[in-house]
Write a protein that holds these residues in place. Structure first.
Motif, mmCIF file in Angstrom:
data_model
loop_
_atom_site.group_PDB
_atom_site.id
_atom_site.type_symbol
_atom_site.label_atom_id
_atom_site.label_comp_id
_atom_site.label_asym_id
_atom_site.label_seq_id
_atom_site.Cartn_x
_atom_site.Cartn_y
_atom_site.Cartn_z
ATOM 1 N N GLU A 85 0.831 -1.214 0.000
ATOM 2 C CA GLU A 85 0.000 0.000 0.000
ATOM 3 C C GLU A 85 0.857 1.252 0.000
ATOM 4 O O GLU A 85 0.569 2.217 -0.724
ATOM 5 N N THR A 86 1.927 1.255 0.789
ATOM 6 C CA THR A 86 2.757 2.450 0.931
ATOM 7 C C THR A 86 3.566 2.737 -0.325
ATOM 8 O O THR A 86 3.639 3.894 -0.771
ATOM 9 N N ILE A 87 4.160 1.723 -0.914
ATOM 10 C CA ILE A 87 5.084 1.926 -2.030
ATOM 11 C C ILE A 87 4.385 1.879 -3.386
ATOM 12 O O ILE A 87 4.709 2.676 -4.288
ATOM 13 N N ILE A 88 3.439 0.982 -3.549
ATOM 14 C CA ILE A 88 2.864 0.738 -4.873
ATOM 15 C C ILE A 88 1.497 1.384 -5.064
ATOM 16 O O ILE A 88 1.234 2.033 -6.082
ATOM 17 N N ILE A 89 0.613 1.228 -4.086
ATOM 18 C CA ILE A 89 -0.764 1.691 -4.255
ATOM 19 C C ILE A 89 -0.928 3.182 -4.006
ATOM 20 O O ILE A 89 -1.638 3.881 -4.754
ATOM 21 N N ARG A 90 -0.291 3.704 -2.977
ATOM 22 C CA ARG A 90 -0.531 5.097 -2.582
ATOM 23 C C ARG A 90 -0.289 6.100 -3.707
ATOM 24 O O ARG A 90 -1.066 7.051 -3.862
ATOM 25 N N PRO A 91 0.724 5.937 -4.554
ATOM 26 C CA PRO A 91 0.928 6.922 -5.631
ATOM 27 C C PRO A 91 -0.135 6.881 -6.731
ATOM 28 O O PRO A 91 -0.195 7.803 -7.544
ATOM 29 N N VAL A 92 -0.968 5.829 -6.765
ATOM 30 C CA VAL A 92 -1.927 5.712 -7.863
ATOM 31 C C VAL A 92 -3.374 5.682 -7.363
ATOM 32 O O VAL A 92 -4.264 5.142 -8.026
ATOM 33 N N ARG A 134 -7.092 6.763 -6.905
ATOM 34 C CA ARG A 134 -8.062 7.445 -7.779
ATOM 35 C C ARG A 134 -7.693 7.351 -9.264
ATOM 36 O O ARG A 134 -8.170 8.121 -10.072
ATOM 37 N N ASP A 135 -6.824 6.427 -9.612
ATOM 38 C CA ASP A 135 -6.461 6.230 -11.018
ATOM 39 C C ASP A 135 -6.513 4.731 -11.305
ATOM 40 O O ASP A 135 -5.527 4.011 -11.174
ATOM 41 N N HIS A 136 -7.689 4.230 -11.702
ATOM 42 C CA HIS A 136 -7.904 2.801 -11.854
ATOM 43 C C HIS A 136 -7.022 2.187 -12.937
ATOM 44 O O HIS A 136 -6.555 1.050 -12.786
ATOM 45 N N LEU A 137 -6.796 2.884 -14.018
ATOM 46 C CA LEU A 137 -5.971 2.332 -15.089
ATOM 47 C C LEU A 137 -4.548 2.075 -14.597
ATOM 48 O O LEU A 137 -3.987 0.997 -14.820
ATOM 49 N N ARG A 138 -3.969 3.049 -13.931
ATOM 50 C CA ARG A 138 -2.609 2.857 -13.405
ATOM 51 C C ARG A 138 -2.589 1.806 -12.304
ATOM 52 O O ARG A 138 -1.599 1.069 -12.163
ATOM 53 N N GLN A 139 -3.662 1.714 -11.526
ATOM 54 C CA GLN A 139 -3.737 0.677 -10.494
ATOM 55 C C GLN A 139 -3.675 -0.712 -11.129
ATOM 56 O O GLN A 139 -2.941 -1.593 -10.657
ATOM 57 N N LEU A 156 -2.431 -1.589 -14.088
ATOM 58 C CA LEU A 156 -1.132 -1.838 -14.711
ATOM 59 C C LEU A 156 -0.058 -2.133 -13.672
ATOM 60 O O LEU A 156 0.711 -3.094 -13.796
ATOM 61 N N ILE A 157 -0.005 -1.321 -12.624
ATOM 62 C CA ILE A 157 1.086 -1.461 -11.653
ATOM 63 C C ILE A 157 0.890 -2.698 -10.773
ATOM 64 O O ILE A 157 1.861 -3.368 -10.395
ATOM 65 N N THR A 158 -0.366 -3.038 -10.460
ATOM 66 C CA THR A 158 -0.588 -4.219 -9.629
ATOM 67 C C THR A 158 -0.412 -5.511 -10.426
ATOM 68 O O THR A 158 0.024 -6.529 -9.881
ATOM 69 N N MET A 159 -0.731 -5.485 -11.720
ATOM 70 C CA MET A 159 -0.445 -6.646 -12.554
ATOM 71 C C MET A 159 1.057 -6.874 -12.647
ATOM 72 O O MET A 159 1.541 -8.017 -12.594
ATOM 73 N N GLY A 160 1.813 -5.798 -12.774
ATOM 74 C CA GLY A 160 3.269 -5.914 -12.774
ATOM 75 C C GLY A 160 3.785 -6.477 -11.466
ATOM 76 O O GLY A 160 4.703 -7.321 -11.446
ATOM 77 N N ALA A 161 3.178 -6.048 -10.354
ATOM 78 C CA ALA A 161 3.587 -6.562 -9.046
ATOM 79 C C ALA A 161 3.303 -8.049 -8.928
ATOM 80 O O ALA A 161 4.092 -8.805 -8.336
#
Length: 330
Positions: A123-130, A132-137, A139-144
């Motif tokens: 949550e702190t490193i990956i989710i918090r910067p994105v 309210r932006d579902h598209l970036r969420q 993409l970044i969580t699939m990468g994770a």
């Protein structure tokens, strides 16, 4: 489908859907003993899927976060629990109920502890910067998730791992012609206890009230002096810990796990959350039970349709109720 919908509406709505499925399956299967065994297995499977999916539903419903990396916690929970159980192999096979229980408790606690710590980091490193932006969420969580699978490969290798069970959870109860695995009874009871706990916390405690108030009006809650961001981090950590717990239970259920576990369960978890109603914990429970029962009944009646049964079920339910069985009330 229309006749089934009318029947459900007449006798209590969507809550009776599992009952309707069970009755239809009883007619099609014919043999009461086989039907009872499949029903108990479906309920147990549903409760384990609920453990995995409840965290995702909780995070989406309260934080509006689409976390496609959620199943990574499922995989790590399964492998960590398997490693702890392997290290305590002497306790698993002992005749002592205390040693058996301690081995299981240590495995489940280790999985949940990892879920809590990893959830905080995620949550702190990956989710918090994105936020309210579902598209970036997405993409970044699939990468994770991809990275997590590679980490599992690096640590545990690609060879399937056999998972031991405590001695007291081995075997089955024989009731007439019906055989019920003890592990499935335990899984059902654990899932039910988690649901009751979640429901009580969210609806009967001050913390639950603050969380729900923060969802509705974050600025007002913060103006009253509450750190709503800390509560949301705690929610994400809880969701991750529940996913790891579900993975640990699934490892004991399947007794054989591979690094692809997370990717495989991600599909089932999202199907459950979607048909239950996005953000609804009661809906997730109902969806998980329906998915578990359907998978077992279809696997018995039409094995060739078993792999597609979840997708067919999701399409049928969404055609009937586009927002899911019990969508969250915003």
């Amino acid at each position: 489908m229309e006749q089934l919908a009318n029947l459900l509406g007449r006798f209590g709505g969507v809550n009776l859907l599992p009952v309707a499925l069970s009755l239809i399956a009883l007619v099609l299967i014919g043999a009461p003993s086989s039907w009872a065994t499949l029903t108990v297995a479906g309920l147990a499977m549903g409760m384990m899927v609920f453990l995995m999916a409840s965290g995702l539903s909780l995070v989406f419903g309260l934080m509006d976060v689409l976390n496609f990396g959620h199943s990574a916690f499922v995989s790590f929970g399964a492998f960590i629990a398997a490693s702890v159980l392997a290290a305590l192999g002497g306790w698993l096979g002992a005749d002592s109920l205390v040693l058996n229980a301690l081995a299981l408790i240590f495995a489940l606690v280790a999985a949940m502890a990892f879920g809590l710590v990893a959830g905080w980091f995620f949550e702190t490193i990956i989710i918090r910067p994105v936020y309210r932006d579902h598209l970036r969420q997405i993409l970044i969580t699939m990468g994770a998730l991809i990275i997590a699978e590679q980490i599992i490969l690096a640590i545990w290798g690609g060879t399937p791992i056999t998972v031991g069970r405590p001695h007291f959870l081995e075997g089955a109860l024989i009731l007439g012609d019906v055989s019920i695995e003890i592990y499935r009874i335990f899984a059902f009871c654990l899932g039910l206890a988690v649901f009751i706990g979640l429901y009580a916390v969210l609806n009967r405690t001050r913390i639950g009230l603050l969380i729900r108030a923060g969802v509705e009006n974050r600025e007002m809650v913060e103006a009253m002096g509450f750190r709503i961001d800390r509560l949301f981090v705690a929610v994400f950590m809880l969701g991750s810990a529940l996913a790891a717990l579900g993975g640990a239970m699934w490892a004991g259920y399947s007794t054989l796990i591979t690094p692809a576990l997370g990717g495989e369960m991600m599909i089932v978890v999202f199907i459950v959350v979607i048909i239950g109603g996005l953000g609804s914990v009661p809906g997730t429970l109902l969806g998980a039970i329906v998915v578990g029962l359907t998978a077992n009944y279809v696997g018995y009646l039409a094995p060739k349709l078993a792999l597609a049964s979840n997708m067919i079920l999701m399409m049928a339910i969404l055609m009937w109720r586009p927002n899911g069985l019990r969508p969250a009330i915003k």
